[in-house]
Structure formats: structure tokens, C-alpha cells
Write an enzyme that holds these catalytic residues in place. Structure first.
Site, PDB file in Angstrom:
ATOM      1  N   ALA A  97       0.821  -1.221   0.000  1.00 13.10           N
ATOM      2  CA  ALA A  97       0.000   0.000   0.000  1.00 13.10           C
ATOM      3  C   ALA A  97       0.855   1.272   0.000  1.00 13.10           C
ATOM      4  O   ALA A  97       0.397   2.328  -0.413  1.00 13.10           O
ATOM      5  CB  ALA A  97      -0.929  -0.005   1.219  1.00 13.10           C
ATOM      6  N   ASP A 127     -29.632 -13.160  -2.202  1.00 12.87           N
ATOM      7  CA  ASP A 127     -28.219 -12.784  -2.087  1.00 12.87           C
ATOM      8  C   ASP A 127     -27.510 -12.939  -3.439  1.00 12.87           C
ATOM      9  O   ASP A 127     -26.767 -12.047  -3.869  1.00 12.87           O
ATOM     10  CB  ASP A 127     -27.545 -13.651  -1.016  1.00 12.87           C
ATOM     11  N   GLU A 154     -15.269  -4.979  -3.551  1.00 13.44           N
ATOM     12  CA  GLU A 154     -14.857  -6.288  -4.101  1.00 13.44           C
ATOM     13  C   GLU A 154     -15.459  -7.453  -3.308  1.00 13.44           C
ATOM     14  O   GLU A 154     -15.886  -8.463  -3.888  1.00 13.44           O
ATOM     15  CB  GLU A 154     -13.318  -6.379  -4.081  1.00 13.44           C
ATOM     16  N   GLY A 164     -20.580 -19.445   9.627  1.00 14.22           N
ATOM     17  CA  GLY A 164     -20.524 -17.999   9.316  1.00 14.22           C
ATOM     18  C   GLY A 164     -20.662 -17.693   7.836  1.00 14.22           C
ATOM     19  O   GLY A 164     -20.404 -16.576   7.398  1.00 14.22           O
ATOM     20  N   ALA A 181     -16.941  -0.296  15.617  1.00 13.65           N
ATOM     21  CA  ALA A 181     -18.271  -0.328  16.240  1.00 13.65           C
ATOM     22  C   ALA A 181     -18.826  -1.741  16.227  1.00 13.65           C
ATOM     23  O   ALA A 181     -18.685  -2.467  15.228  1.00 13.65           O
ATOM     24  CB  ALA A 181     -19.220   0.592  15.479  1.00 13.65           C
ATOM     25  N   LYS A 240     -25.791  -9.990  -5.969  1.00 15.45           N
ATOM     26  CA  LYS A 240     -24.452 -10.081  -6.588  1.00 15.45           C
ATOM     27  C   LYS A 240     -24.560 -10.015  -8.107  1.00 15.45           C
ATOM     28  O   LYS A 240     -23.732  -9.371  -8.769  1.00 15.45           O
ATOM     29  CB  LYS A 240     -23.775 -11.376  -6.137  1.00 15.45           C
ATOM     30  N   ARG A 261     -22.226  -4.245  18.287  1.00 11.82           N
ATOM     31  CA  ARG A 261     -23.453  -4.132  19.079  1.00 11.82           C
ATOM     32  C   ARG A 261     -23.157  -4.350  20.544  1.00 11.82           C
ATOM     33  O   ARG A 261     -23.713  -3.695  21.414  1.00 11.82           O
ATOM     34  CB  ARG A 261     -24.451  -5.215  18.615  1.00 11.82           C
ATOM     35  N   GLY A 314     -17.193 -13.540  -2.467  1.00  5.71           N
ATOM     36  CA  GLY A 314     -16.236 -13.657  -1.357  1.00  5.71           C
ATOM     37  C   GLY A 314     -14.830 -13.242  -1.739  1.00  5.71           C
ATOM     38  O   GLY A 314     -14.566 -12.091  -2.057  1.00  5.71           O
TER      39      GLY A 314
HETATM   40  P1  NDP Z   1     -21.863 -10.743  11.259  1.00  3.09           P
HETATM   41  O1  NDP Z   1     -23.273 -10.854  11.673  1.00  3.09           O
HETATM   42  O2  NDP Z   1     -20.947 -11.862  11.590  1.00  3.09           O
HETATM   43  O3  NDP Z   1     -21.239  -9.403  11.832  1.00  3.09           O
HETATM   44  C1  NDP Z   1     -21.949  -8.206  11.869  1.00  3.09           C
HETATM   45  C2  NDP Z   1     -21.223  -7.254  12.794  1.00  3.09           C
HETATM   46  O4  NDP Z   1     -21.907  -6.005  12.807  1.00  3.09           O
HETATM   47  C3  NDP Z   1     -21.153  -7.738  14.258  1.00  3.09           C
HETATM   48  O5  NDP Z   1     -19.880  -7.498  14.774  1.00  3.09           O
HETATM   49  C4  NDP Z   1     -22.193  -6.876  14.958  1.00  3.09           C
HETATM   50  O6  NDP Z   1     -21.866  -6.603  16.306  1.00  3.09           O
HETATM   51  C5  NDP Z   1     -22.105  -5.600  14.170  1.00  3.09           C
HETATM   52  N1  NDP Z   1     -23.340  -4.833  14.219  1.00  3.09           N
HETATM   53  C6  NDP Z   1     -24.568  -5.187  13.793  1.00  3.09           C
HETATM   54  N2  NDP Z   1     -25.460  -4.208  14.032  1.00  3.09           N
HETATM   55  C7  NDP Z   1     -24.786  -3.211  14.610  1.00  3.09           C
HETATM   56  C8  NDP Z   1     -25.138  -1.932  15.126  1.00  3.09           C
HETATM   57  N3  NDP Z   1     -26.393  -1.482  15.061  1.00  3.09           N
HETATM   58  N4  NDP Z   1     -24.180  -1.161  15.662  1.00  3.09           N
HETATM   59  C9  NDP Z   1     -22.898  -1.597  15.733  1.00  3.09           C
HETATM   60  N5  NDP Z   1     -22.501  -2.812  15.272  1.00  3.09           N
HETATM   61  C10 NDP Z   1     -23.425  -3.596  14.726  1.00  3.09           C
HETATM   62  O7  NDP Z   1     -21.900 -10.501   9.675  1.00  3.09           O
HETATM   63  P2  NDP Z   1     -20.810 -10.925   8.602  1.00  3.09           P
HETATM   64  O8  NDP Z   1     -19.469 -10.515   9.056  1.00  3.09           O
HETATM   65  O9  NDP Z   1     -21.055 -12.324   8.191  1.00  3.09           O
HETATM   66  O10 NDP Z   1     -21.264 -10.031   7.346  1.00  3.09           O
HETATM   67  C11 NDP Z   1     -20.977  -8.661   7.291  1.00  3.09           C
HETATM   68  C12 NDP Z   1     -21.246  -8.173   5.870  1.00  3.09           C
HETATM   69  O11 NDP Z   1     -20.393  -8.875   4.965  1.00  3.09           O
HETATM   70  C13 NDP Z   1     -22.663  -8.418   5.362  1.00  3.09           C
HETATM   71  O12 NDP Z   1     -23.020  -7.365   4.496  1.00  3.09           O
HETATM   72  C14 NDP Z   1     -22.522  -9.726   4.576  1.00  3.09           C
HETATM   73  O13 NDP Z   1     -23.492  -9.861   3.578  1.00  3.09           O
HETATM   74  C15 NDP Z   1     -21.165  -9.516   3.958  1.00  3.09           C
HETATM   75  N6  NDP Z   1     -20.453 -10.723   3.563  1.00  3.09           N
HETATM   76  C16 NDP Z   1     -20.352 -11.779   4.436  1.00  3.09           C
HETATM   77  C17 NDP Z   1     -19.636 -12.890   4.080  1.00  3.09           C
HETATM   78  C18 NDP Z   1     -19.477 -14.042   4.998  1.00  3.09           C
HETATM   79  O14 NDP Z   1     -18.847 -15.045   4.613  1.00  3.09           O
HETATM   80  N7  NDP Z   1     -19.997 -13.989   6.221  1.00  3.09           N
HETATM   81  C19 NDP Z   1     -18.966 -12.982   2.768  1.00  3.09           C
HETATM   82  C20 NDP Z   1     -19.115 -11.805   1.934  1.00  3.09           C
HETATM   83  C21 NDP Z   1     -19.846 -10.721   2.337  1.00  3.09           C
HETATM   84  P3  NDP Z   1     -21.817  -7.782  17.434  1.00  3.09           P
HETATM   85  O15 NDP Z   1     -20.673  -8.666  16.997  1.00  3.09           O
HETATM   86  O16 NDP Z   1     -21.542  -7.095  18.706  1.00  3.09           O
HETATM   87  O17 NDP Z   1     -23.125  -8.475  17.354  1.00  3.09           O
HETATM   88  N1  HSE Z   2     -24.103 -15.654   2.498  1.00  4.00           N
HETATM   89  C1  HSE Z   2     -23.182 -15.423   1.431  1.00  4.00           C
HETATM   90  C2  HSE Z   2     -22.905 -16.727   0.731  1.00  4.00           C
HETATM   91  C3  HSE Z   2     -21.910 -14.829   1.973  1.00  4.00           C
HETATM   92  O1  HSE Z   2     -23.212 -17.794   1.288  1.00  4.00           O
HETATM   93  O2  HSE Z   2     -22.402 -16.703  -0.392  1.00  4.00           O
HETATM   94  C4  HSE Z   2     -20.951 -14.414   0.896  1.00  4.00           C
HETATM   95  O3  HSE Z   2     -21.439 -13.333   0.165  1.00  4.00           O
END
Ligand code: NDP
Ligand code: HSE
Length: 438
Positions: free
Chosen positions: A33, A201, A129, A187, A43, A205, A45, A134
Site C-alpha cells: 500500500a 443474495d 470487491e 458464518g 463499532a 451479486k 453491538r 467472497g
Molecule cells: P456478522 O453478523 O458476523 O457481523 C456483523 C457485525 O456487525 C457484528 O460485529 C455486529 O456486532 C455488528 N453490528 C450489527 N449491528 C450493529 C449496530 N447497530 N451497531 C454496531 N454494530 C453492529 O456478519 P458478517 O461478518 O457475516 O457479514 C458482514 C457483511 O459482509 C454483510 O453485508 C454480509 O453480507 C457480507 N459478507 C459476508 C460474508 C461471509 O462469509 N460472512 C462474505 C461476503 C460478504 P456484534 O458482533 O456485537 O453483534
Molecule cells: N451468504 C453469502 C454466501 C456470503 O453464502 O455466499 C458471501 O457473500
């Protein structure tokens, strides 16, 4: 040089994975970078919740607006998910003049046009990206690597959870619900897994891929969407006996009438590489007029695979911090004023072959009746399989493969077949795609 300070919204699967990979590969990432990338503020919850990453050195808050408005944060990484709060936070980050990285496909598919317009007005970057497939760098591949091509079509397995379910049902005869529960525990699944199994979903995409491939504004509502919930072990077995695999596909294709944009379970010949993409793996086949067919394969979900894409975006953003906004890669591959509103072809006009399965009376003339309805709708049959009746059963499964036909013609034929007194229940209809790279 001063590190680039990142504000992280969310420390769940992807947020935690991002912290871990940044910690492990920090030195190499900063060599790429040009400066260190440091998570300054995050942040969540619940600050007391156990995490998959080490959060020491990161200021934690339960108020995501604190992060977005933190003057010390240069780049906001949105990993909360959903569309309402995420849209508010991303809009506020842009208003604050901060660059944004997000893995949120729902946000980009539904609000991308407004988000990108706001980012252009402010001269900030929005990188996404990780929102598609993923860890596979498919946005970069289409937007930059294939920029010399006229993209003709693309077809992808772009939901890891759905692919995991179909693979485990086929290979290990596991039940749908059992595999979905495992995908959630690992997850992979969305916060609401209906998004995965109902195709929403994948449609988010595909909307993004279609825009990047064809230079058209995002238009999620124009897509045809079907999930995997109606797929039975019977269909998986029959498809296999006919030499096919059932995959949940997103398909975008230029035709003389516009672009087809559809997401649905699809029979693919088993010899195709795409038919052999299993488990949580994703793959996107892109056909360019100059390069031909290219296949992009990798993990479609999971903490570190997705973090790989998030961090690649962070590196891109950090490298481009001092670049004039007009010299950056456009969000959707084409210059904003060069986007073309190509119409999405109505589903009734799409041309595809079909797999049909129906419960038919086991008596002479029924097959001829079904064939005659299909023929009178201009549908030609490629193969027929009629299973032997089980002892005492008066009906048998009748399976057919057809040649390509307009969906509207097939709709009419199926309505007539389902009205026959010799057929019970609805006909199972799945689309068949050759994906032969022509
Ligand atoms: P998670 O549910 O595992 O994590 C969500 C996070 O957001 C948690 O840390 C949660 O806090 C926090 N959160 C939720 N609401 C609030 C709020 N109101 N204020 C502050 N923090 C908040 O989700 P993922 O990591 O799985 O997914 C995140 C994003 O990535 C989504 O858009 C998903 O579609 C996308 N994504 C996910 C993939 C995957 O493999 N999981 C792959 C590609 C994209 P706390 O931990 O305290 O509950
Ligand atoms: N829920 C999504 C999947 C996460 O299973 O492909 C990756 O975008």
C-alpha cells in the site's frame, strides 16, 4: 509515512477476519500500500462479546456514528450488513469526506446508484470487491482485467451457502435443513438465511456483476430470482442420471433484445468445470469477445477469504488517496456519464432448454399426450426417462429434457400439461444451460 486509519463498522465474521489478516500480514500489506493500514476505531453491538480477533489497541464503541464522524478515521469499512443502517452510515461517511470499503452486496445492489453519485460529488472512493463471490477478485477482473472486451455473458455460482447445500445433498445425501444449519454455524450464511436459499443474495451479486459487465445502472428489481428451496433429492438424482448437475446460477447475457438477468437453479452438463464447483466455493465464468471464456474460482464466503477482498480494496484505496478523483477506476467500470440503460429482457422472452419432472398416470397414451402438448407449443423433446412404477403405484415420475424454447411458450405448455387429468400436481421445471463458451 503516517498510517492510513481505518474505522471498522462490525467485528463479526468478516470484520474479525479482516482484523486477523491485517495483523498477520500487516508488513506485506503496508509494503504494497505504501503505508501502514491500522484499525483505529470499531463499532459493534456488544463490546463484551467474545471475538475471533484480538481487539487490543482498537477503540470499541456501540455507536457506529462515532466511528463515521471520527476525524482521525480516513477510511470507513462497513461490515455490519443490511440496508437501512448501513446506507445511513455509508452516506454519512461519504458526507464526512471519508472513503468507504464495504462487503455489503444488498447495499450496493439496492442503493449503489445513489451511493456512487454521492461519492463522485465528494471525490471519495467506494470499493466493494468483497460484495461479490467472497475472496474471488471478480470485480477487479471484469472492471480492469477484461476492460478491452465486450462482455457477452457471464454465469456464476455466487452464493456459497446454496452451493454448499446442493453439494452436500448430492454427495452425502444430507438434508437441506441440516446443511443450512452447518452453513450458519460456519458464518457463511446471511443474517437472514432466506436471502441465501431464496436466491436474493445471489441476485444482489448478479445485479452488481451485470452493471460492471455491461455498463448499465444497478436495477435489482428487474432481475428474475428463484432459490433452491424446491429442489428435491429426486431431481438431483435424475439430473445426474441424465449427465447433469444442479447448480444455483446467476446468469447475465446480452441478446438482441437487451440483457437477460436471471438467478435460478440450473442443470449444467457434468463435464463443465462450473458443474464441479462444490461446497462453499464460488466460480464465475465470463465470456469476453476478445479473450473468450475465463473462469474465476475461489472461496465464496468465510472470515478470511472475504477479508482478503476487503483488504485488497483497502490497499487500492490507500494507493489512490493522492490520485485526482477523475483518474480513478470508475465504480461500475464505465465512466458515470457513459452508462447505458440497456433493458432487461422479460423472462417470458428468454430462450433456454428445460428439465421437466411430472407425476403421470402409468397407462398408455399419457406420454403421447404430454409430447403432443409440447409439440403444439413448438417445444422439441431431447430426452425422455420414464421410471418404473413402484409396486401398487398408479403413477410414475416422467422426466423430460427439451431443446431451447422461449419461456413464455413453456409457461403455456406447462399450464396445459398440469390441467391434464393424467398428471397430478405441479410440473417441476428447471432450466438447462450448456455454458459451452460459444
Ligand atoms: P456478522 O453478523 O458476523 O457481523 C456483523 C457485525 O456487525 C457484528 O460485529 C455486529 O456486532 C455488528 N453490528 C450489527 N449491528 C450493529 C449496530 N447497530 N451497531 C454496531 N454494530 C453492529 O456478519 P458478517 O461478518 O457475516 O457479514 C458482514 C457483511 O459482509 C454483510 O453485508 C454480509 O453480507 C457480507 N459478507 C459476508 C460474508 C461471509 O462469509 N460472512 C462474505 C461476503 C460478504 P456484534 O458482533 O456485537 O453483534
Ligand atoms: N451468504 C453469502 C454466501 C456470503 O453464502 O455466499 C458471501 O457473500
Amino acid at each position: 509515512m503516517k498510517p492510513a486509519n481505518v474505522g471498522l463498522l462490525g467485528l463479526g465474521t468478516v470484520g474479525g477476519g479482516t482484523v486477523n489478516v491485517l495483523a498477520r500480514n500487516g508488513e506485506e500489506i503496508s509494503r504494497r500500500a505504501g503505508r501502514a493500514v491500522r484499525i483505529a476505531h470499531a463499532a459493534v453491538r456488544d463490546v463484551a462479546k467474545p471475538r475471533i480477533c484480538d481487539t487490543s489497541g482498537i477503540a470499541l464503541t456501540t455507536d457506529p456514528v462515532d466511528v463515521v464522524r471520527n476525524d482521525g478515521v480516513d477510511i470507513v469499512v462497513e461490515l455490519i450488513g443490511g440496508t437501512e443502517l448501513a446506507y445511513e452510515l455509508v452516506s454519512e461517511a461519504i458526507a464526512q469526506g471519508k472513503h468507504v470499503v464495504t462487503a455489503n452486496k444488498a447495499l450496493i445492489a439496492l442503493h449503489g446508484n445513489e451511493v456512487f453519485a454521492a461519492a463522485r460529488a465528494k471525490g471519495v472512493m467506494v470499493a466493494f470487491e468483497a460484495a461479490v463471490a467472497g475472496g474471488i477478485p471478480i470485480i477487479k477482473a471484469i472492471r480492469e482485467g477484461l476492460a478491452g472486451n465486450r462482455i457477452e455473458w457471464l454465469a456464476g455460482i455466487i452464493n456459497g451457502t446454496a452451493n454448499f447445500i446442493l453439494s452436500e445433498m448430492r454427495d452425502k445425501s444430507r438434508t437441506f435443513d441440516d446443511v443450512l444449519a452447518e452453513a450458519q454455524a460456519l458464518g457463511f450464511a446471511e443474517a437472514d438465511p432466506a436471502f441465501d436459499v431464496q436466491g436474493i443474495d445471489a441476485a444482489h451479486k448478479l445485479a452488481i456483476l451485470g452493471s460492471v459487465a455491461f455498463g448499465k445502472p444497478l436495477d435489482f428489481d428487474a432481475l428474475y430470482v428463484e432459490g433452491i428451496t424446491a429442489i428435491t433429492p429426486l431431481d438431483i438424482t435424475f439430473a445426474e442420471q441424465l449427465g447433469y448437475r444442479i447448480k444455483h446460477l446467476g446468469l447475465a447475457r446480452r441478446t438482441g433484445e437487451g440483457v437477460e438477468m436471471r438467478v435460478h437453479p440450473t442443470l449444467i452438463p457434468e463435464r463443465r468445470l462450473l458443474a464441479n464447483v462444490n461446497g462453499v466455493m464460488n466460480a464465475v465464468l465470463v465470456k469476453g469477445d476478445a479473450v473468450g471464456a475465463t473462469l474465476h474460482y475461489g472461496a465464496g464466503a468465510g472470515a478470511e477469504a472475504t477479508a482478503s477482498a476487503v483488504i485488497a480494496d483497502l490497499v487500492d484505496v490507500v494507493r489512490a488517496l493522492s490520485t485526482a478523483p477523475g483518474n480513478r477506476v470508475p465504480h461500475l467500470a464505465f465512466q458515470a456519464e457513459q452508462m447505458a440503460d440497456v433493458p432487461v429482457v422479460p423472462m417470458a422472452q428468454t430462450l433456454t432448454a428445460y428439465y421437466l419432472r411430472m407425476q403421470a398416470d402409468d397407462r398408455p397414451g399419457v406420454l403421447a399426450e404430454v409430447a403432443s402438448i409440447l409439440a403444439s407449443n413448438g417445444i422439441s423433446i431431447e430426452a425422455v426417462v420414464q421410471k418404473e412404477a413402484k409396486a401398487g403405484a398408479s403413477q410414475v415420475p416422467l422426466i423430460m429434457l427439451t431443446h431451447p424454447v422461449r419461456e413464455g411458450q413453456m409457461d403455456d405448455a406447462l399450464a396445459r400439461i398440469e390441467a391434464s387429468k393424467h398428471i397430478s400436481g405441479a410440473v417441476m421445471r428447471l432450466r438447462v444451460e450448456a455454458l459451452d463458451g460459444d
